[in-house]
Design an enzyme around this catalytic site. Sequence first.
Site, PDB file in Angstrom:
ATOM      1  CE  LYS A 260       0.134   0.735   2.365  1.00 33.36           C
ATOM      2  NZ  LYS A 260       0.826   1.970   1.928  1.00 33.36           N
ATOM      3  CG  ASP A 265       0.430   1.769  -3.576  1.00 32.10           C
ATOM      4  OD1 ASP A 265      -0.480   2.196  -4.318  1.00 32.10           O
ATOM      5  OD2 ASP A 265       1.083   2.509  -2.805  1.00 32.10           O
ATOM      6  CE  LYS A 272       3.213   3.681  -5.134  1.00 34.42           C
ATOM      7  NZ  LYS A 272       3.644   4.863  -4.378  1.00 34.42           N
ATOM      8  CG  ASP A 284       2.298  -0.492  -0.088  1.00 33.46           C
ATOM      9  OD1 ASP A 284       2.938  -0.069   0.898  1.00 33.46           O
ATOM     10  OD2 ASP A 284       1.404   0.170  -0.655  1.00 33.46           O
ATOM     11  CG  ASP A 343       0.651   6.527  -4.659  1.00 37.02           C
ATOM     12  OD1 ASP A 343       0.483   5.369  -4.240  1.00 37.02           O
ATOM     13  OD2 ASP A 343       1.745   6.968  -5.083  1.00 37.02           O
ATOM     14  CD  GLU A 345      -1.824   2.831  -1.057  1.00 35.51           C
ATOM     15  OE1 GLU A 345      -1.503   3.919  -1.560  1.00 35.51           O
ATOM     16  OE2 GLU A 345      -1.004   2.085  -0.490  1.00 35.51           O
ATOM     17  NE  ARG A 347      -1.943   8.781   3.836  1.00 37.44           N
ATOM     18  CZ  ARG A 347      -1.104   9.808   3.700  1.00 37.44           C
ATOM     19  NH1 ARG A 347      -1.505  11.044   3.966  1.00 37.44           N
ATOM     20  NH2 ARG A 347       0.129   9.616   3.314  1.00 37.44           N
TER      21      ARG A 347
HETATM   22  N1  BES Z   1       3.196   2.458  -0.315  1.00 37.31           N
HETATM   23  C1  BES Z   1       3.530   3.825  -0.474  1.00 37.31           C
HETATM   24  C2  BES Z   1       4.680   4.279   0.411  1.00 37.31           C
HETATM   25  C3  BES Z   1       6.028   3.709   0.097  1.00 37.31           C
HETATM   26  C4  BES Z   1       6.909   4.412  -0.677  1.00 37.31           C
HETATM   27  C5  BES Z   1       6.434   2.514   0.627  1.00 37.31           C
HETATM   28  C6  BES Z   1       8.153   3.924  -0.935  1.00 37.31           C
HETATM   29  C7  BES Z   1       7.688   1.999   0.360  1.00 37.31           C
HETATM   30  C8  BES Z   1       8.557   2.714  -0.410  1.00 37.31           C
HETATM   31  C9  BES Z   1       2.311   4.690  -0.124  1.00 37.31           C
HETATM   32  O1  BES Z   1       1.087   4.134  -0.371  1.00 37.31           O
HETATM   33  C10 BES Z   1       2.410   5.903  -0.965  1.00 37.31           C
HETATM   34  O2  BES Z   1       2.269   5.792  -2.148  1.00 37.31           O
HETATM   35  N2  BES Z   1       2.629   7.030  -0.324  1.00 37.31           N
HETATM   36  C11 BES Z   1       2.740   8.259  -1.001  1.00 37.31           C
HETATM   37  C12 BES Z   1       1.917   9.236  -0.218  1.00 37.31           C
HETATM   38  C13 BES Z   1       1.680  10.531  -0.931  1.00 37.31           C
HETATM   39  C14 BES Z   1       0.783  10.318  -2.123  1.00 37.31           C
HETATM   40  C15 BES Z   1       1.051  11.472   0.041  1.00 37.31           C
HETATM   41  C16 BES Z   1       4.203   8.653  -0.988  1.00 37.31           C
HETATM   42  O3  BES Z   1       4.911   8.353  -0.046  1.00 37.31           O
HETATM   43  O4  BES Z   1       4.639   9.233  -1.979  1.00 37.31           O
HETATM   44 ZN    ZN Z   2       1.011   2.084  -0.380  1.00 38.14          ZN
HETATM   45 MN    MN Z   3       0.410   4.511  -2.376  1.00 32.88          MN
END
Ligand code: BES
Ligand code: ZN
Ligand code: MN
Length: 490
Positions: A260, A265, A272, A284, A343, A345, A347
């Site tokens: 990834k 992000d 966020k 990220d 968010d 993203e 995937r």
């Molecule tokens: N890049 C984040 C995941 C992440 C969170 C990485 C904390 C490192 C530390 C990912 O893109 C994300 O935002 N995931 C969301 C998914 C949700 C919207 C289903 C998450 O984990 O809150």
């Molecule tokens: Zn992310």
């Molecule tokens: Mn995200």
Amino acid sequence: MDLQGIETPRLAWSGECLVIGLFENAVELTGDLAELDQKLSGTLAELIAEVEFKGKEGSSAITRVGSNSPVRKIAIVGLGQADGLKLETLRRATASAVRLAKREKCKALGISFPVWNNDAAATAQAITEGIELTLHQDSRFKSDAEEKANKLERIELLGLQGQEAAITRGRQICLGVILARELVSAPANIVTPITMAATAEAIAQEYGLELEILERAECEKLGMGAFLGVAQASDLPPKFIHMTYKPAGTPRKKVAIVGKGLTFDSGGLNIKGAGSGIEMMKTDMGGAAATLGAAKAIGQIKPDVEVHFISAVTENMISGHAMHPGDILTASNGKTIEVNNTDAEGRLTLADALVFADKLGLDAILDLATLTGACVVALGDNIAGLWTGDDNLAGQISAAADLAGEKIWRMPMEDKYFDGLKSVVADMKNTGPRPGGAITAALFLKQFVKETPWAHLDVAGPVWTDKEDGYNNAGGTGYPVRTLVNWALS
Ligand code: BES
Ligand code: ZN
Ligand code: MN
């Protein structure tokens, strides 16, 4: 820094600082250690008594020896129980030794550790990794870098003569780990999709790998609507990186590593908020960083396997061009996705990267992604989650991680939870309910791999550490480059 295995036993070694590894409950000085203690006028026994040293893992002590001694300083490092000694214990004990030596401003060090499992090569490689990774201090963005510079000039590994190849291998792998660390630690105004592509270019040039960078128009032609949907609000161009290492003869196997690569992000319009750690979202691209790190290591090692290094690199930003929550995207396998949360993203970018890898006719695909906060909630900061339906692949990856001392834990691929991704309007949504969020993320990815044995690593926790920990200094850890290299070579 000069690093060498030497035959000299610790009793005959002379130099600035000698470090001895001692097991738990085995700190009485017998045999050559008793002789060494005599030679040092009892300093070793005094040190052990004074600090009540028991040989516990993580413990260490150092002291000055009288001025006529052939050894100026003597250090002891605890190795824990002799039974079941791990390579990781040796790496971490090496980190303790190097940190003591640095604090004491030593220029030369002799390390006397036991050999793990009668395997001098693995021992020498692990100690080398401990040294190189502890010494790597990232002061690129500090104005006083000079003062912090490493003063250690020479390290000798006692009893590990003839292990040049293992030391070289350790150093090659560490160059990959350090690249990954520096990519992760650098902020998003320095590491961008453009510089990620340039980094791939430099690796391909230096080590003779094949490189293909797909620009936006080429990604469009391939129908990568999921990846391009994420990229569409950024002022920076997306870059789809496909680098290939091919061995001279017929490859023993062909695999892909897919990372990834979100250089930032923001969350997109599902932005966020406060307390979300948005300022850490430069990390990220940790998956892509480790992918490039593995390429750098494998490019030097030149094994008899073919390895594809793939990343769909972009930022997730907001602008008038941003995806609206609820937009429907079509991925390159024709599947339609309702983006109920911008968010989620990673995937989306991985979907098109996995479809691309799946078409290459390989024996296995391993993706790694800072995919979900849910995985960090489940496993904490030090352990990555592993998802695969393939027990053989799970075994290979677990063994590779174990050898590297990088912790992973297999998680359930619970197909029933795909219900949470059902969409009224499209083939699927990109986001399921909060419970089991790391599992639905894995199930989403699964929709994009049809032909190839595949495994997914959620590395959201371990790619970064806020505090010094063993051979990791605060910052990007370079996780899981060493696992990737071990797996590719296995
Ligand atoms: N890049 C984040 C995941 C992440 C969170 C990485 C904390 C490192 C530390 C990912 O893109 C994300 O935002 N995931 C969301 C998914 C949700 C919207 C289903 C998450 O984990 O809150
Ligand atoms: Zn992310
Ligand atoms: Mn995200």
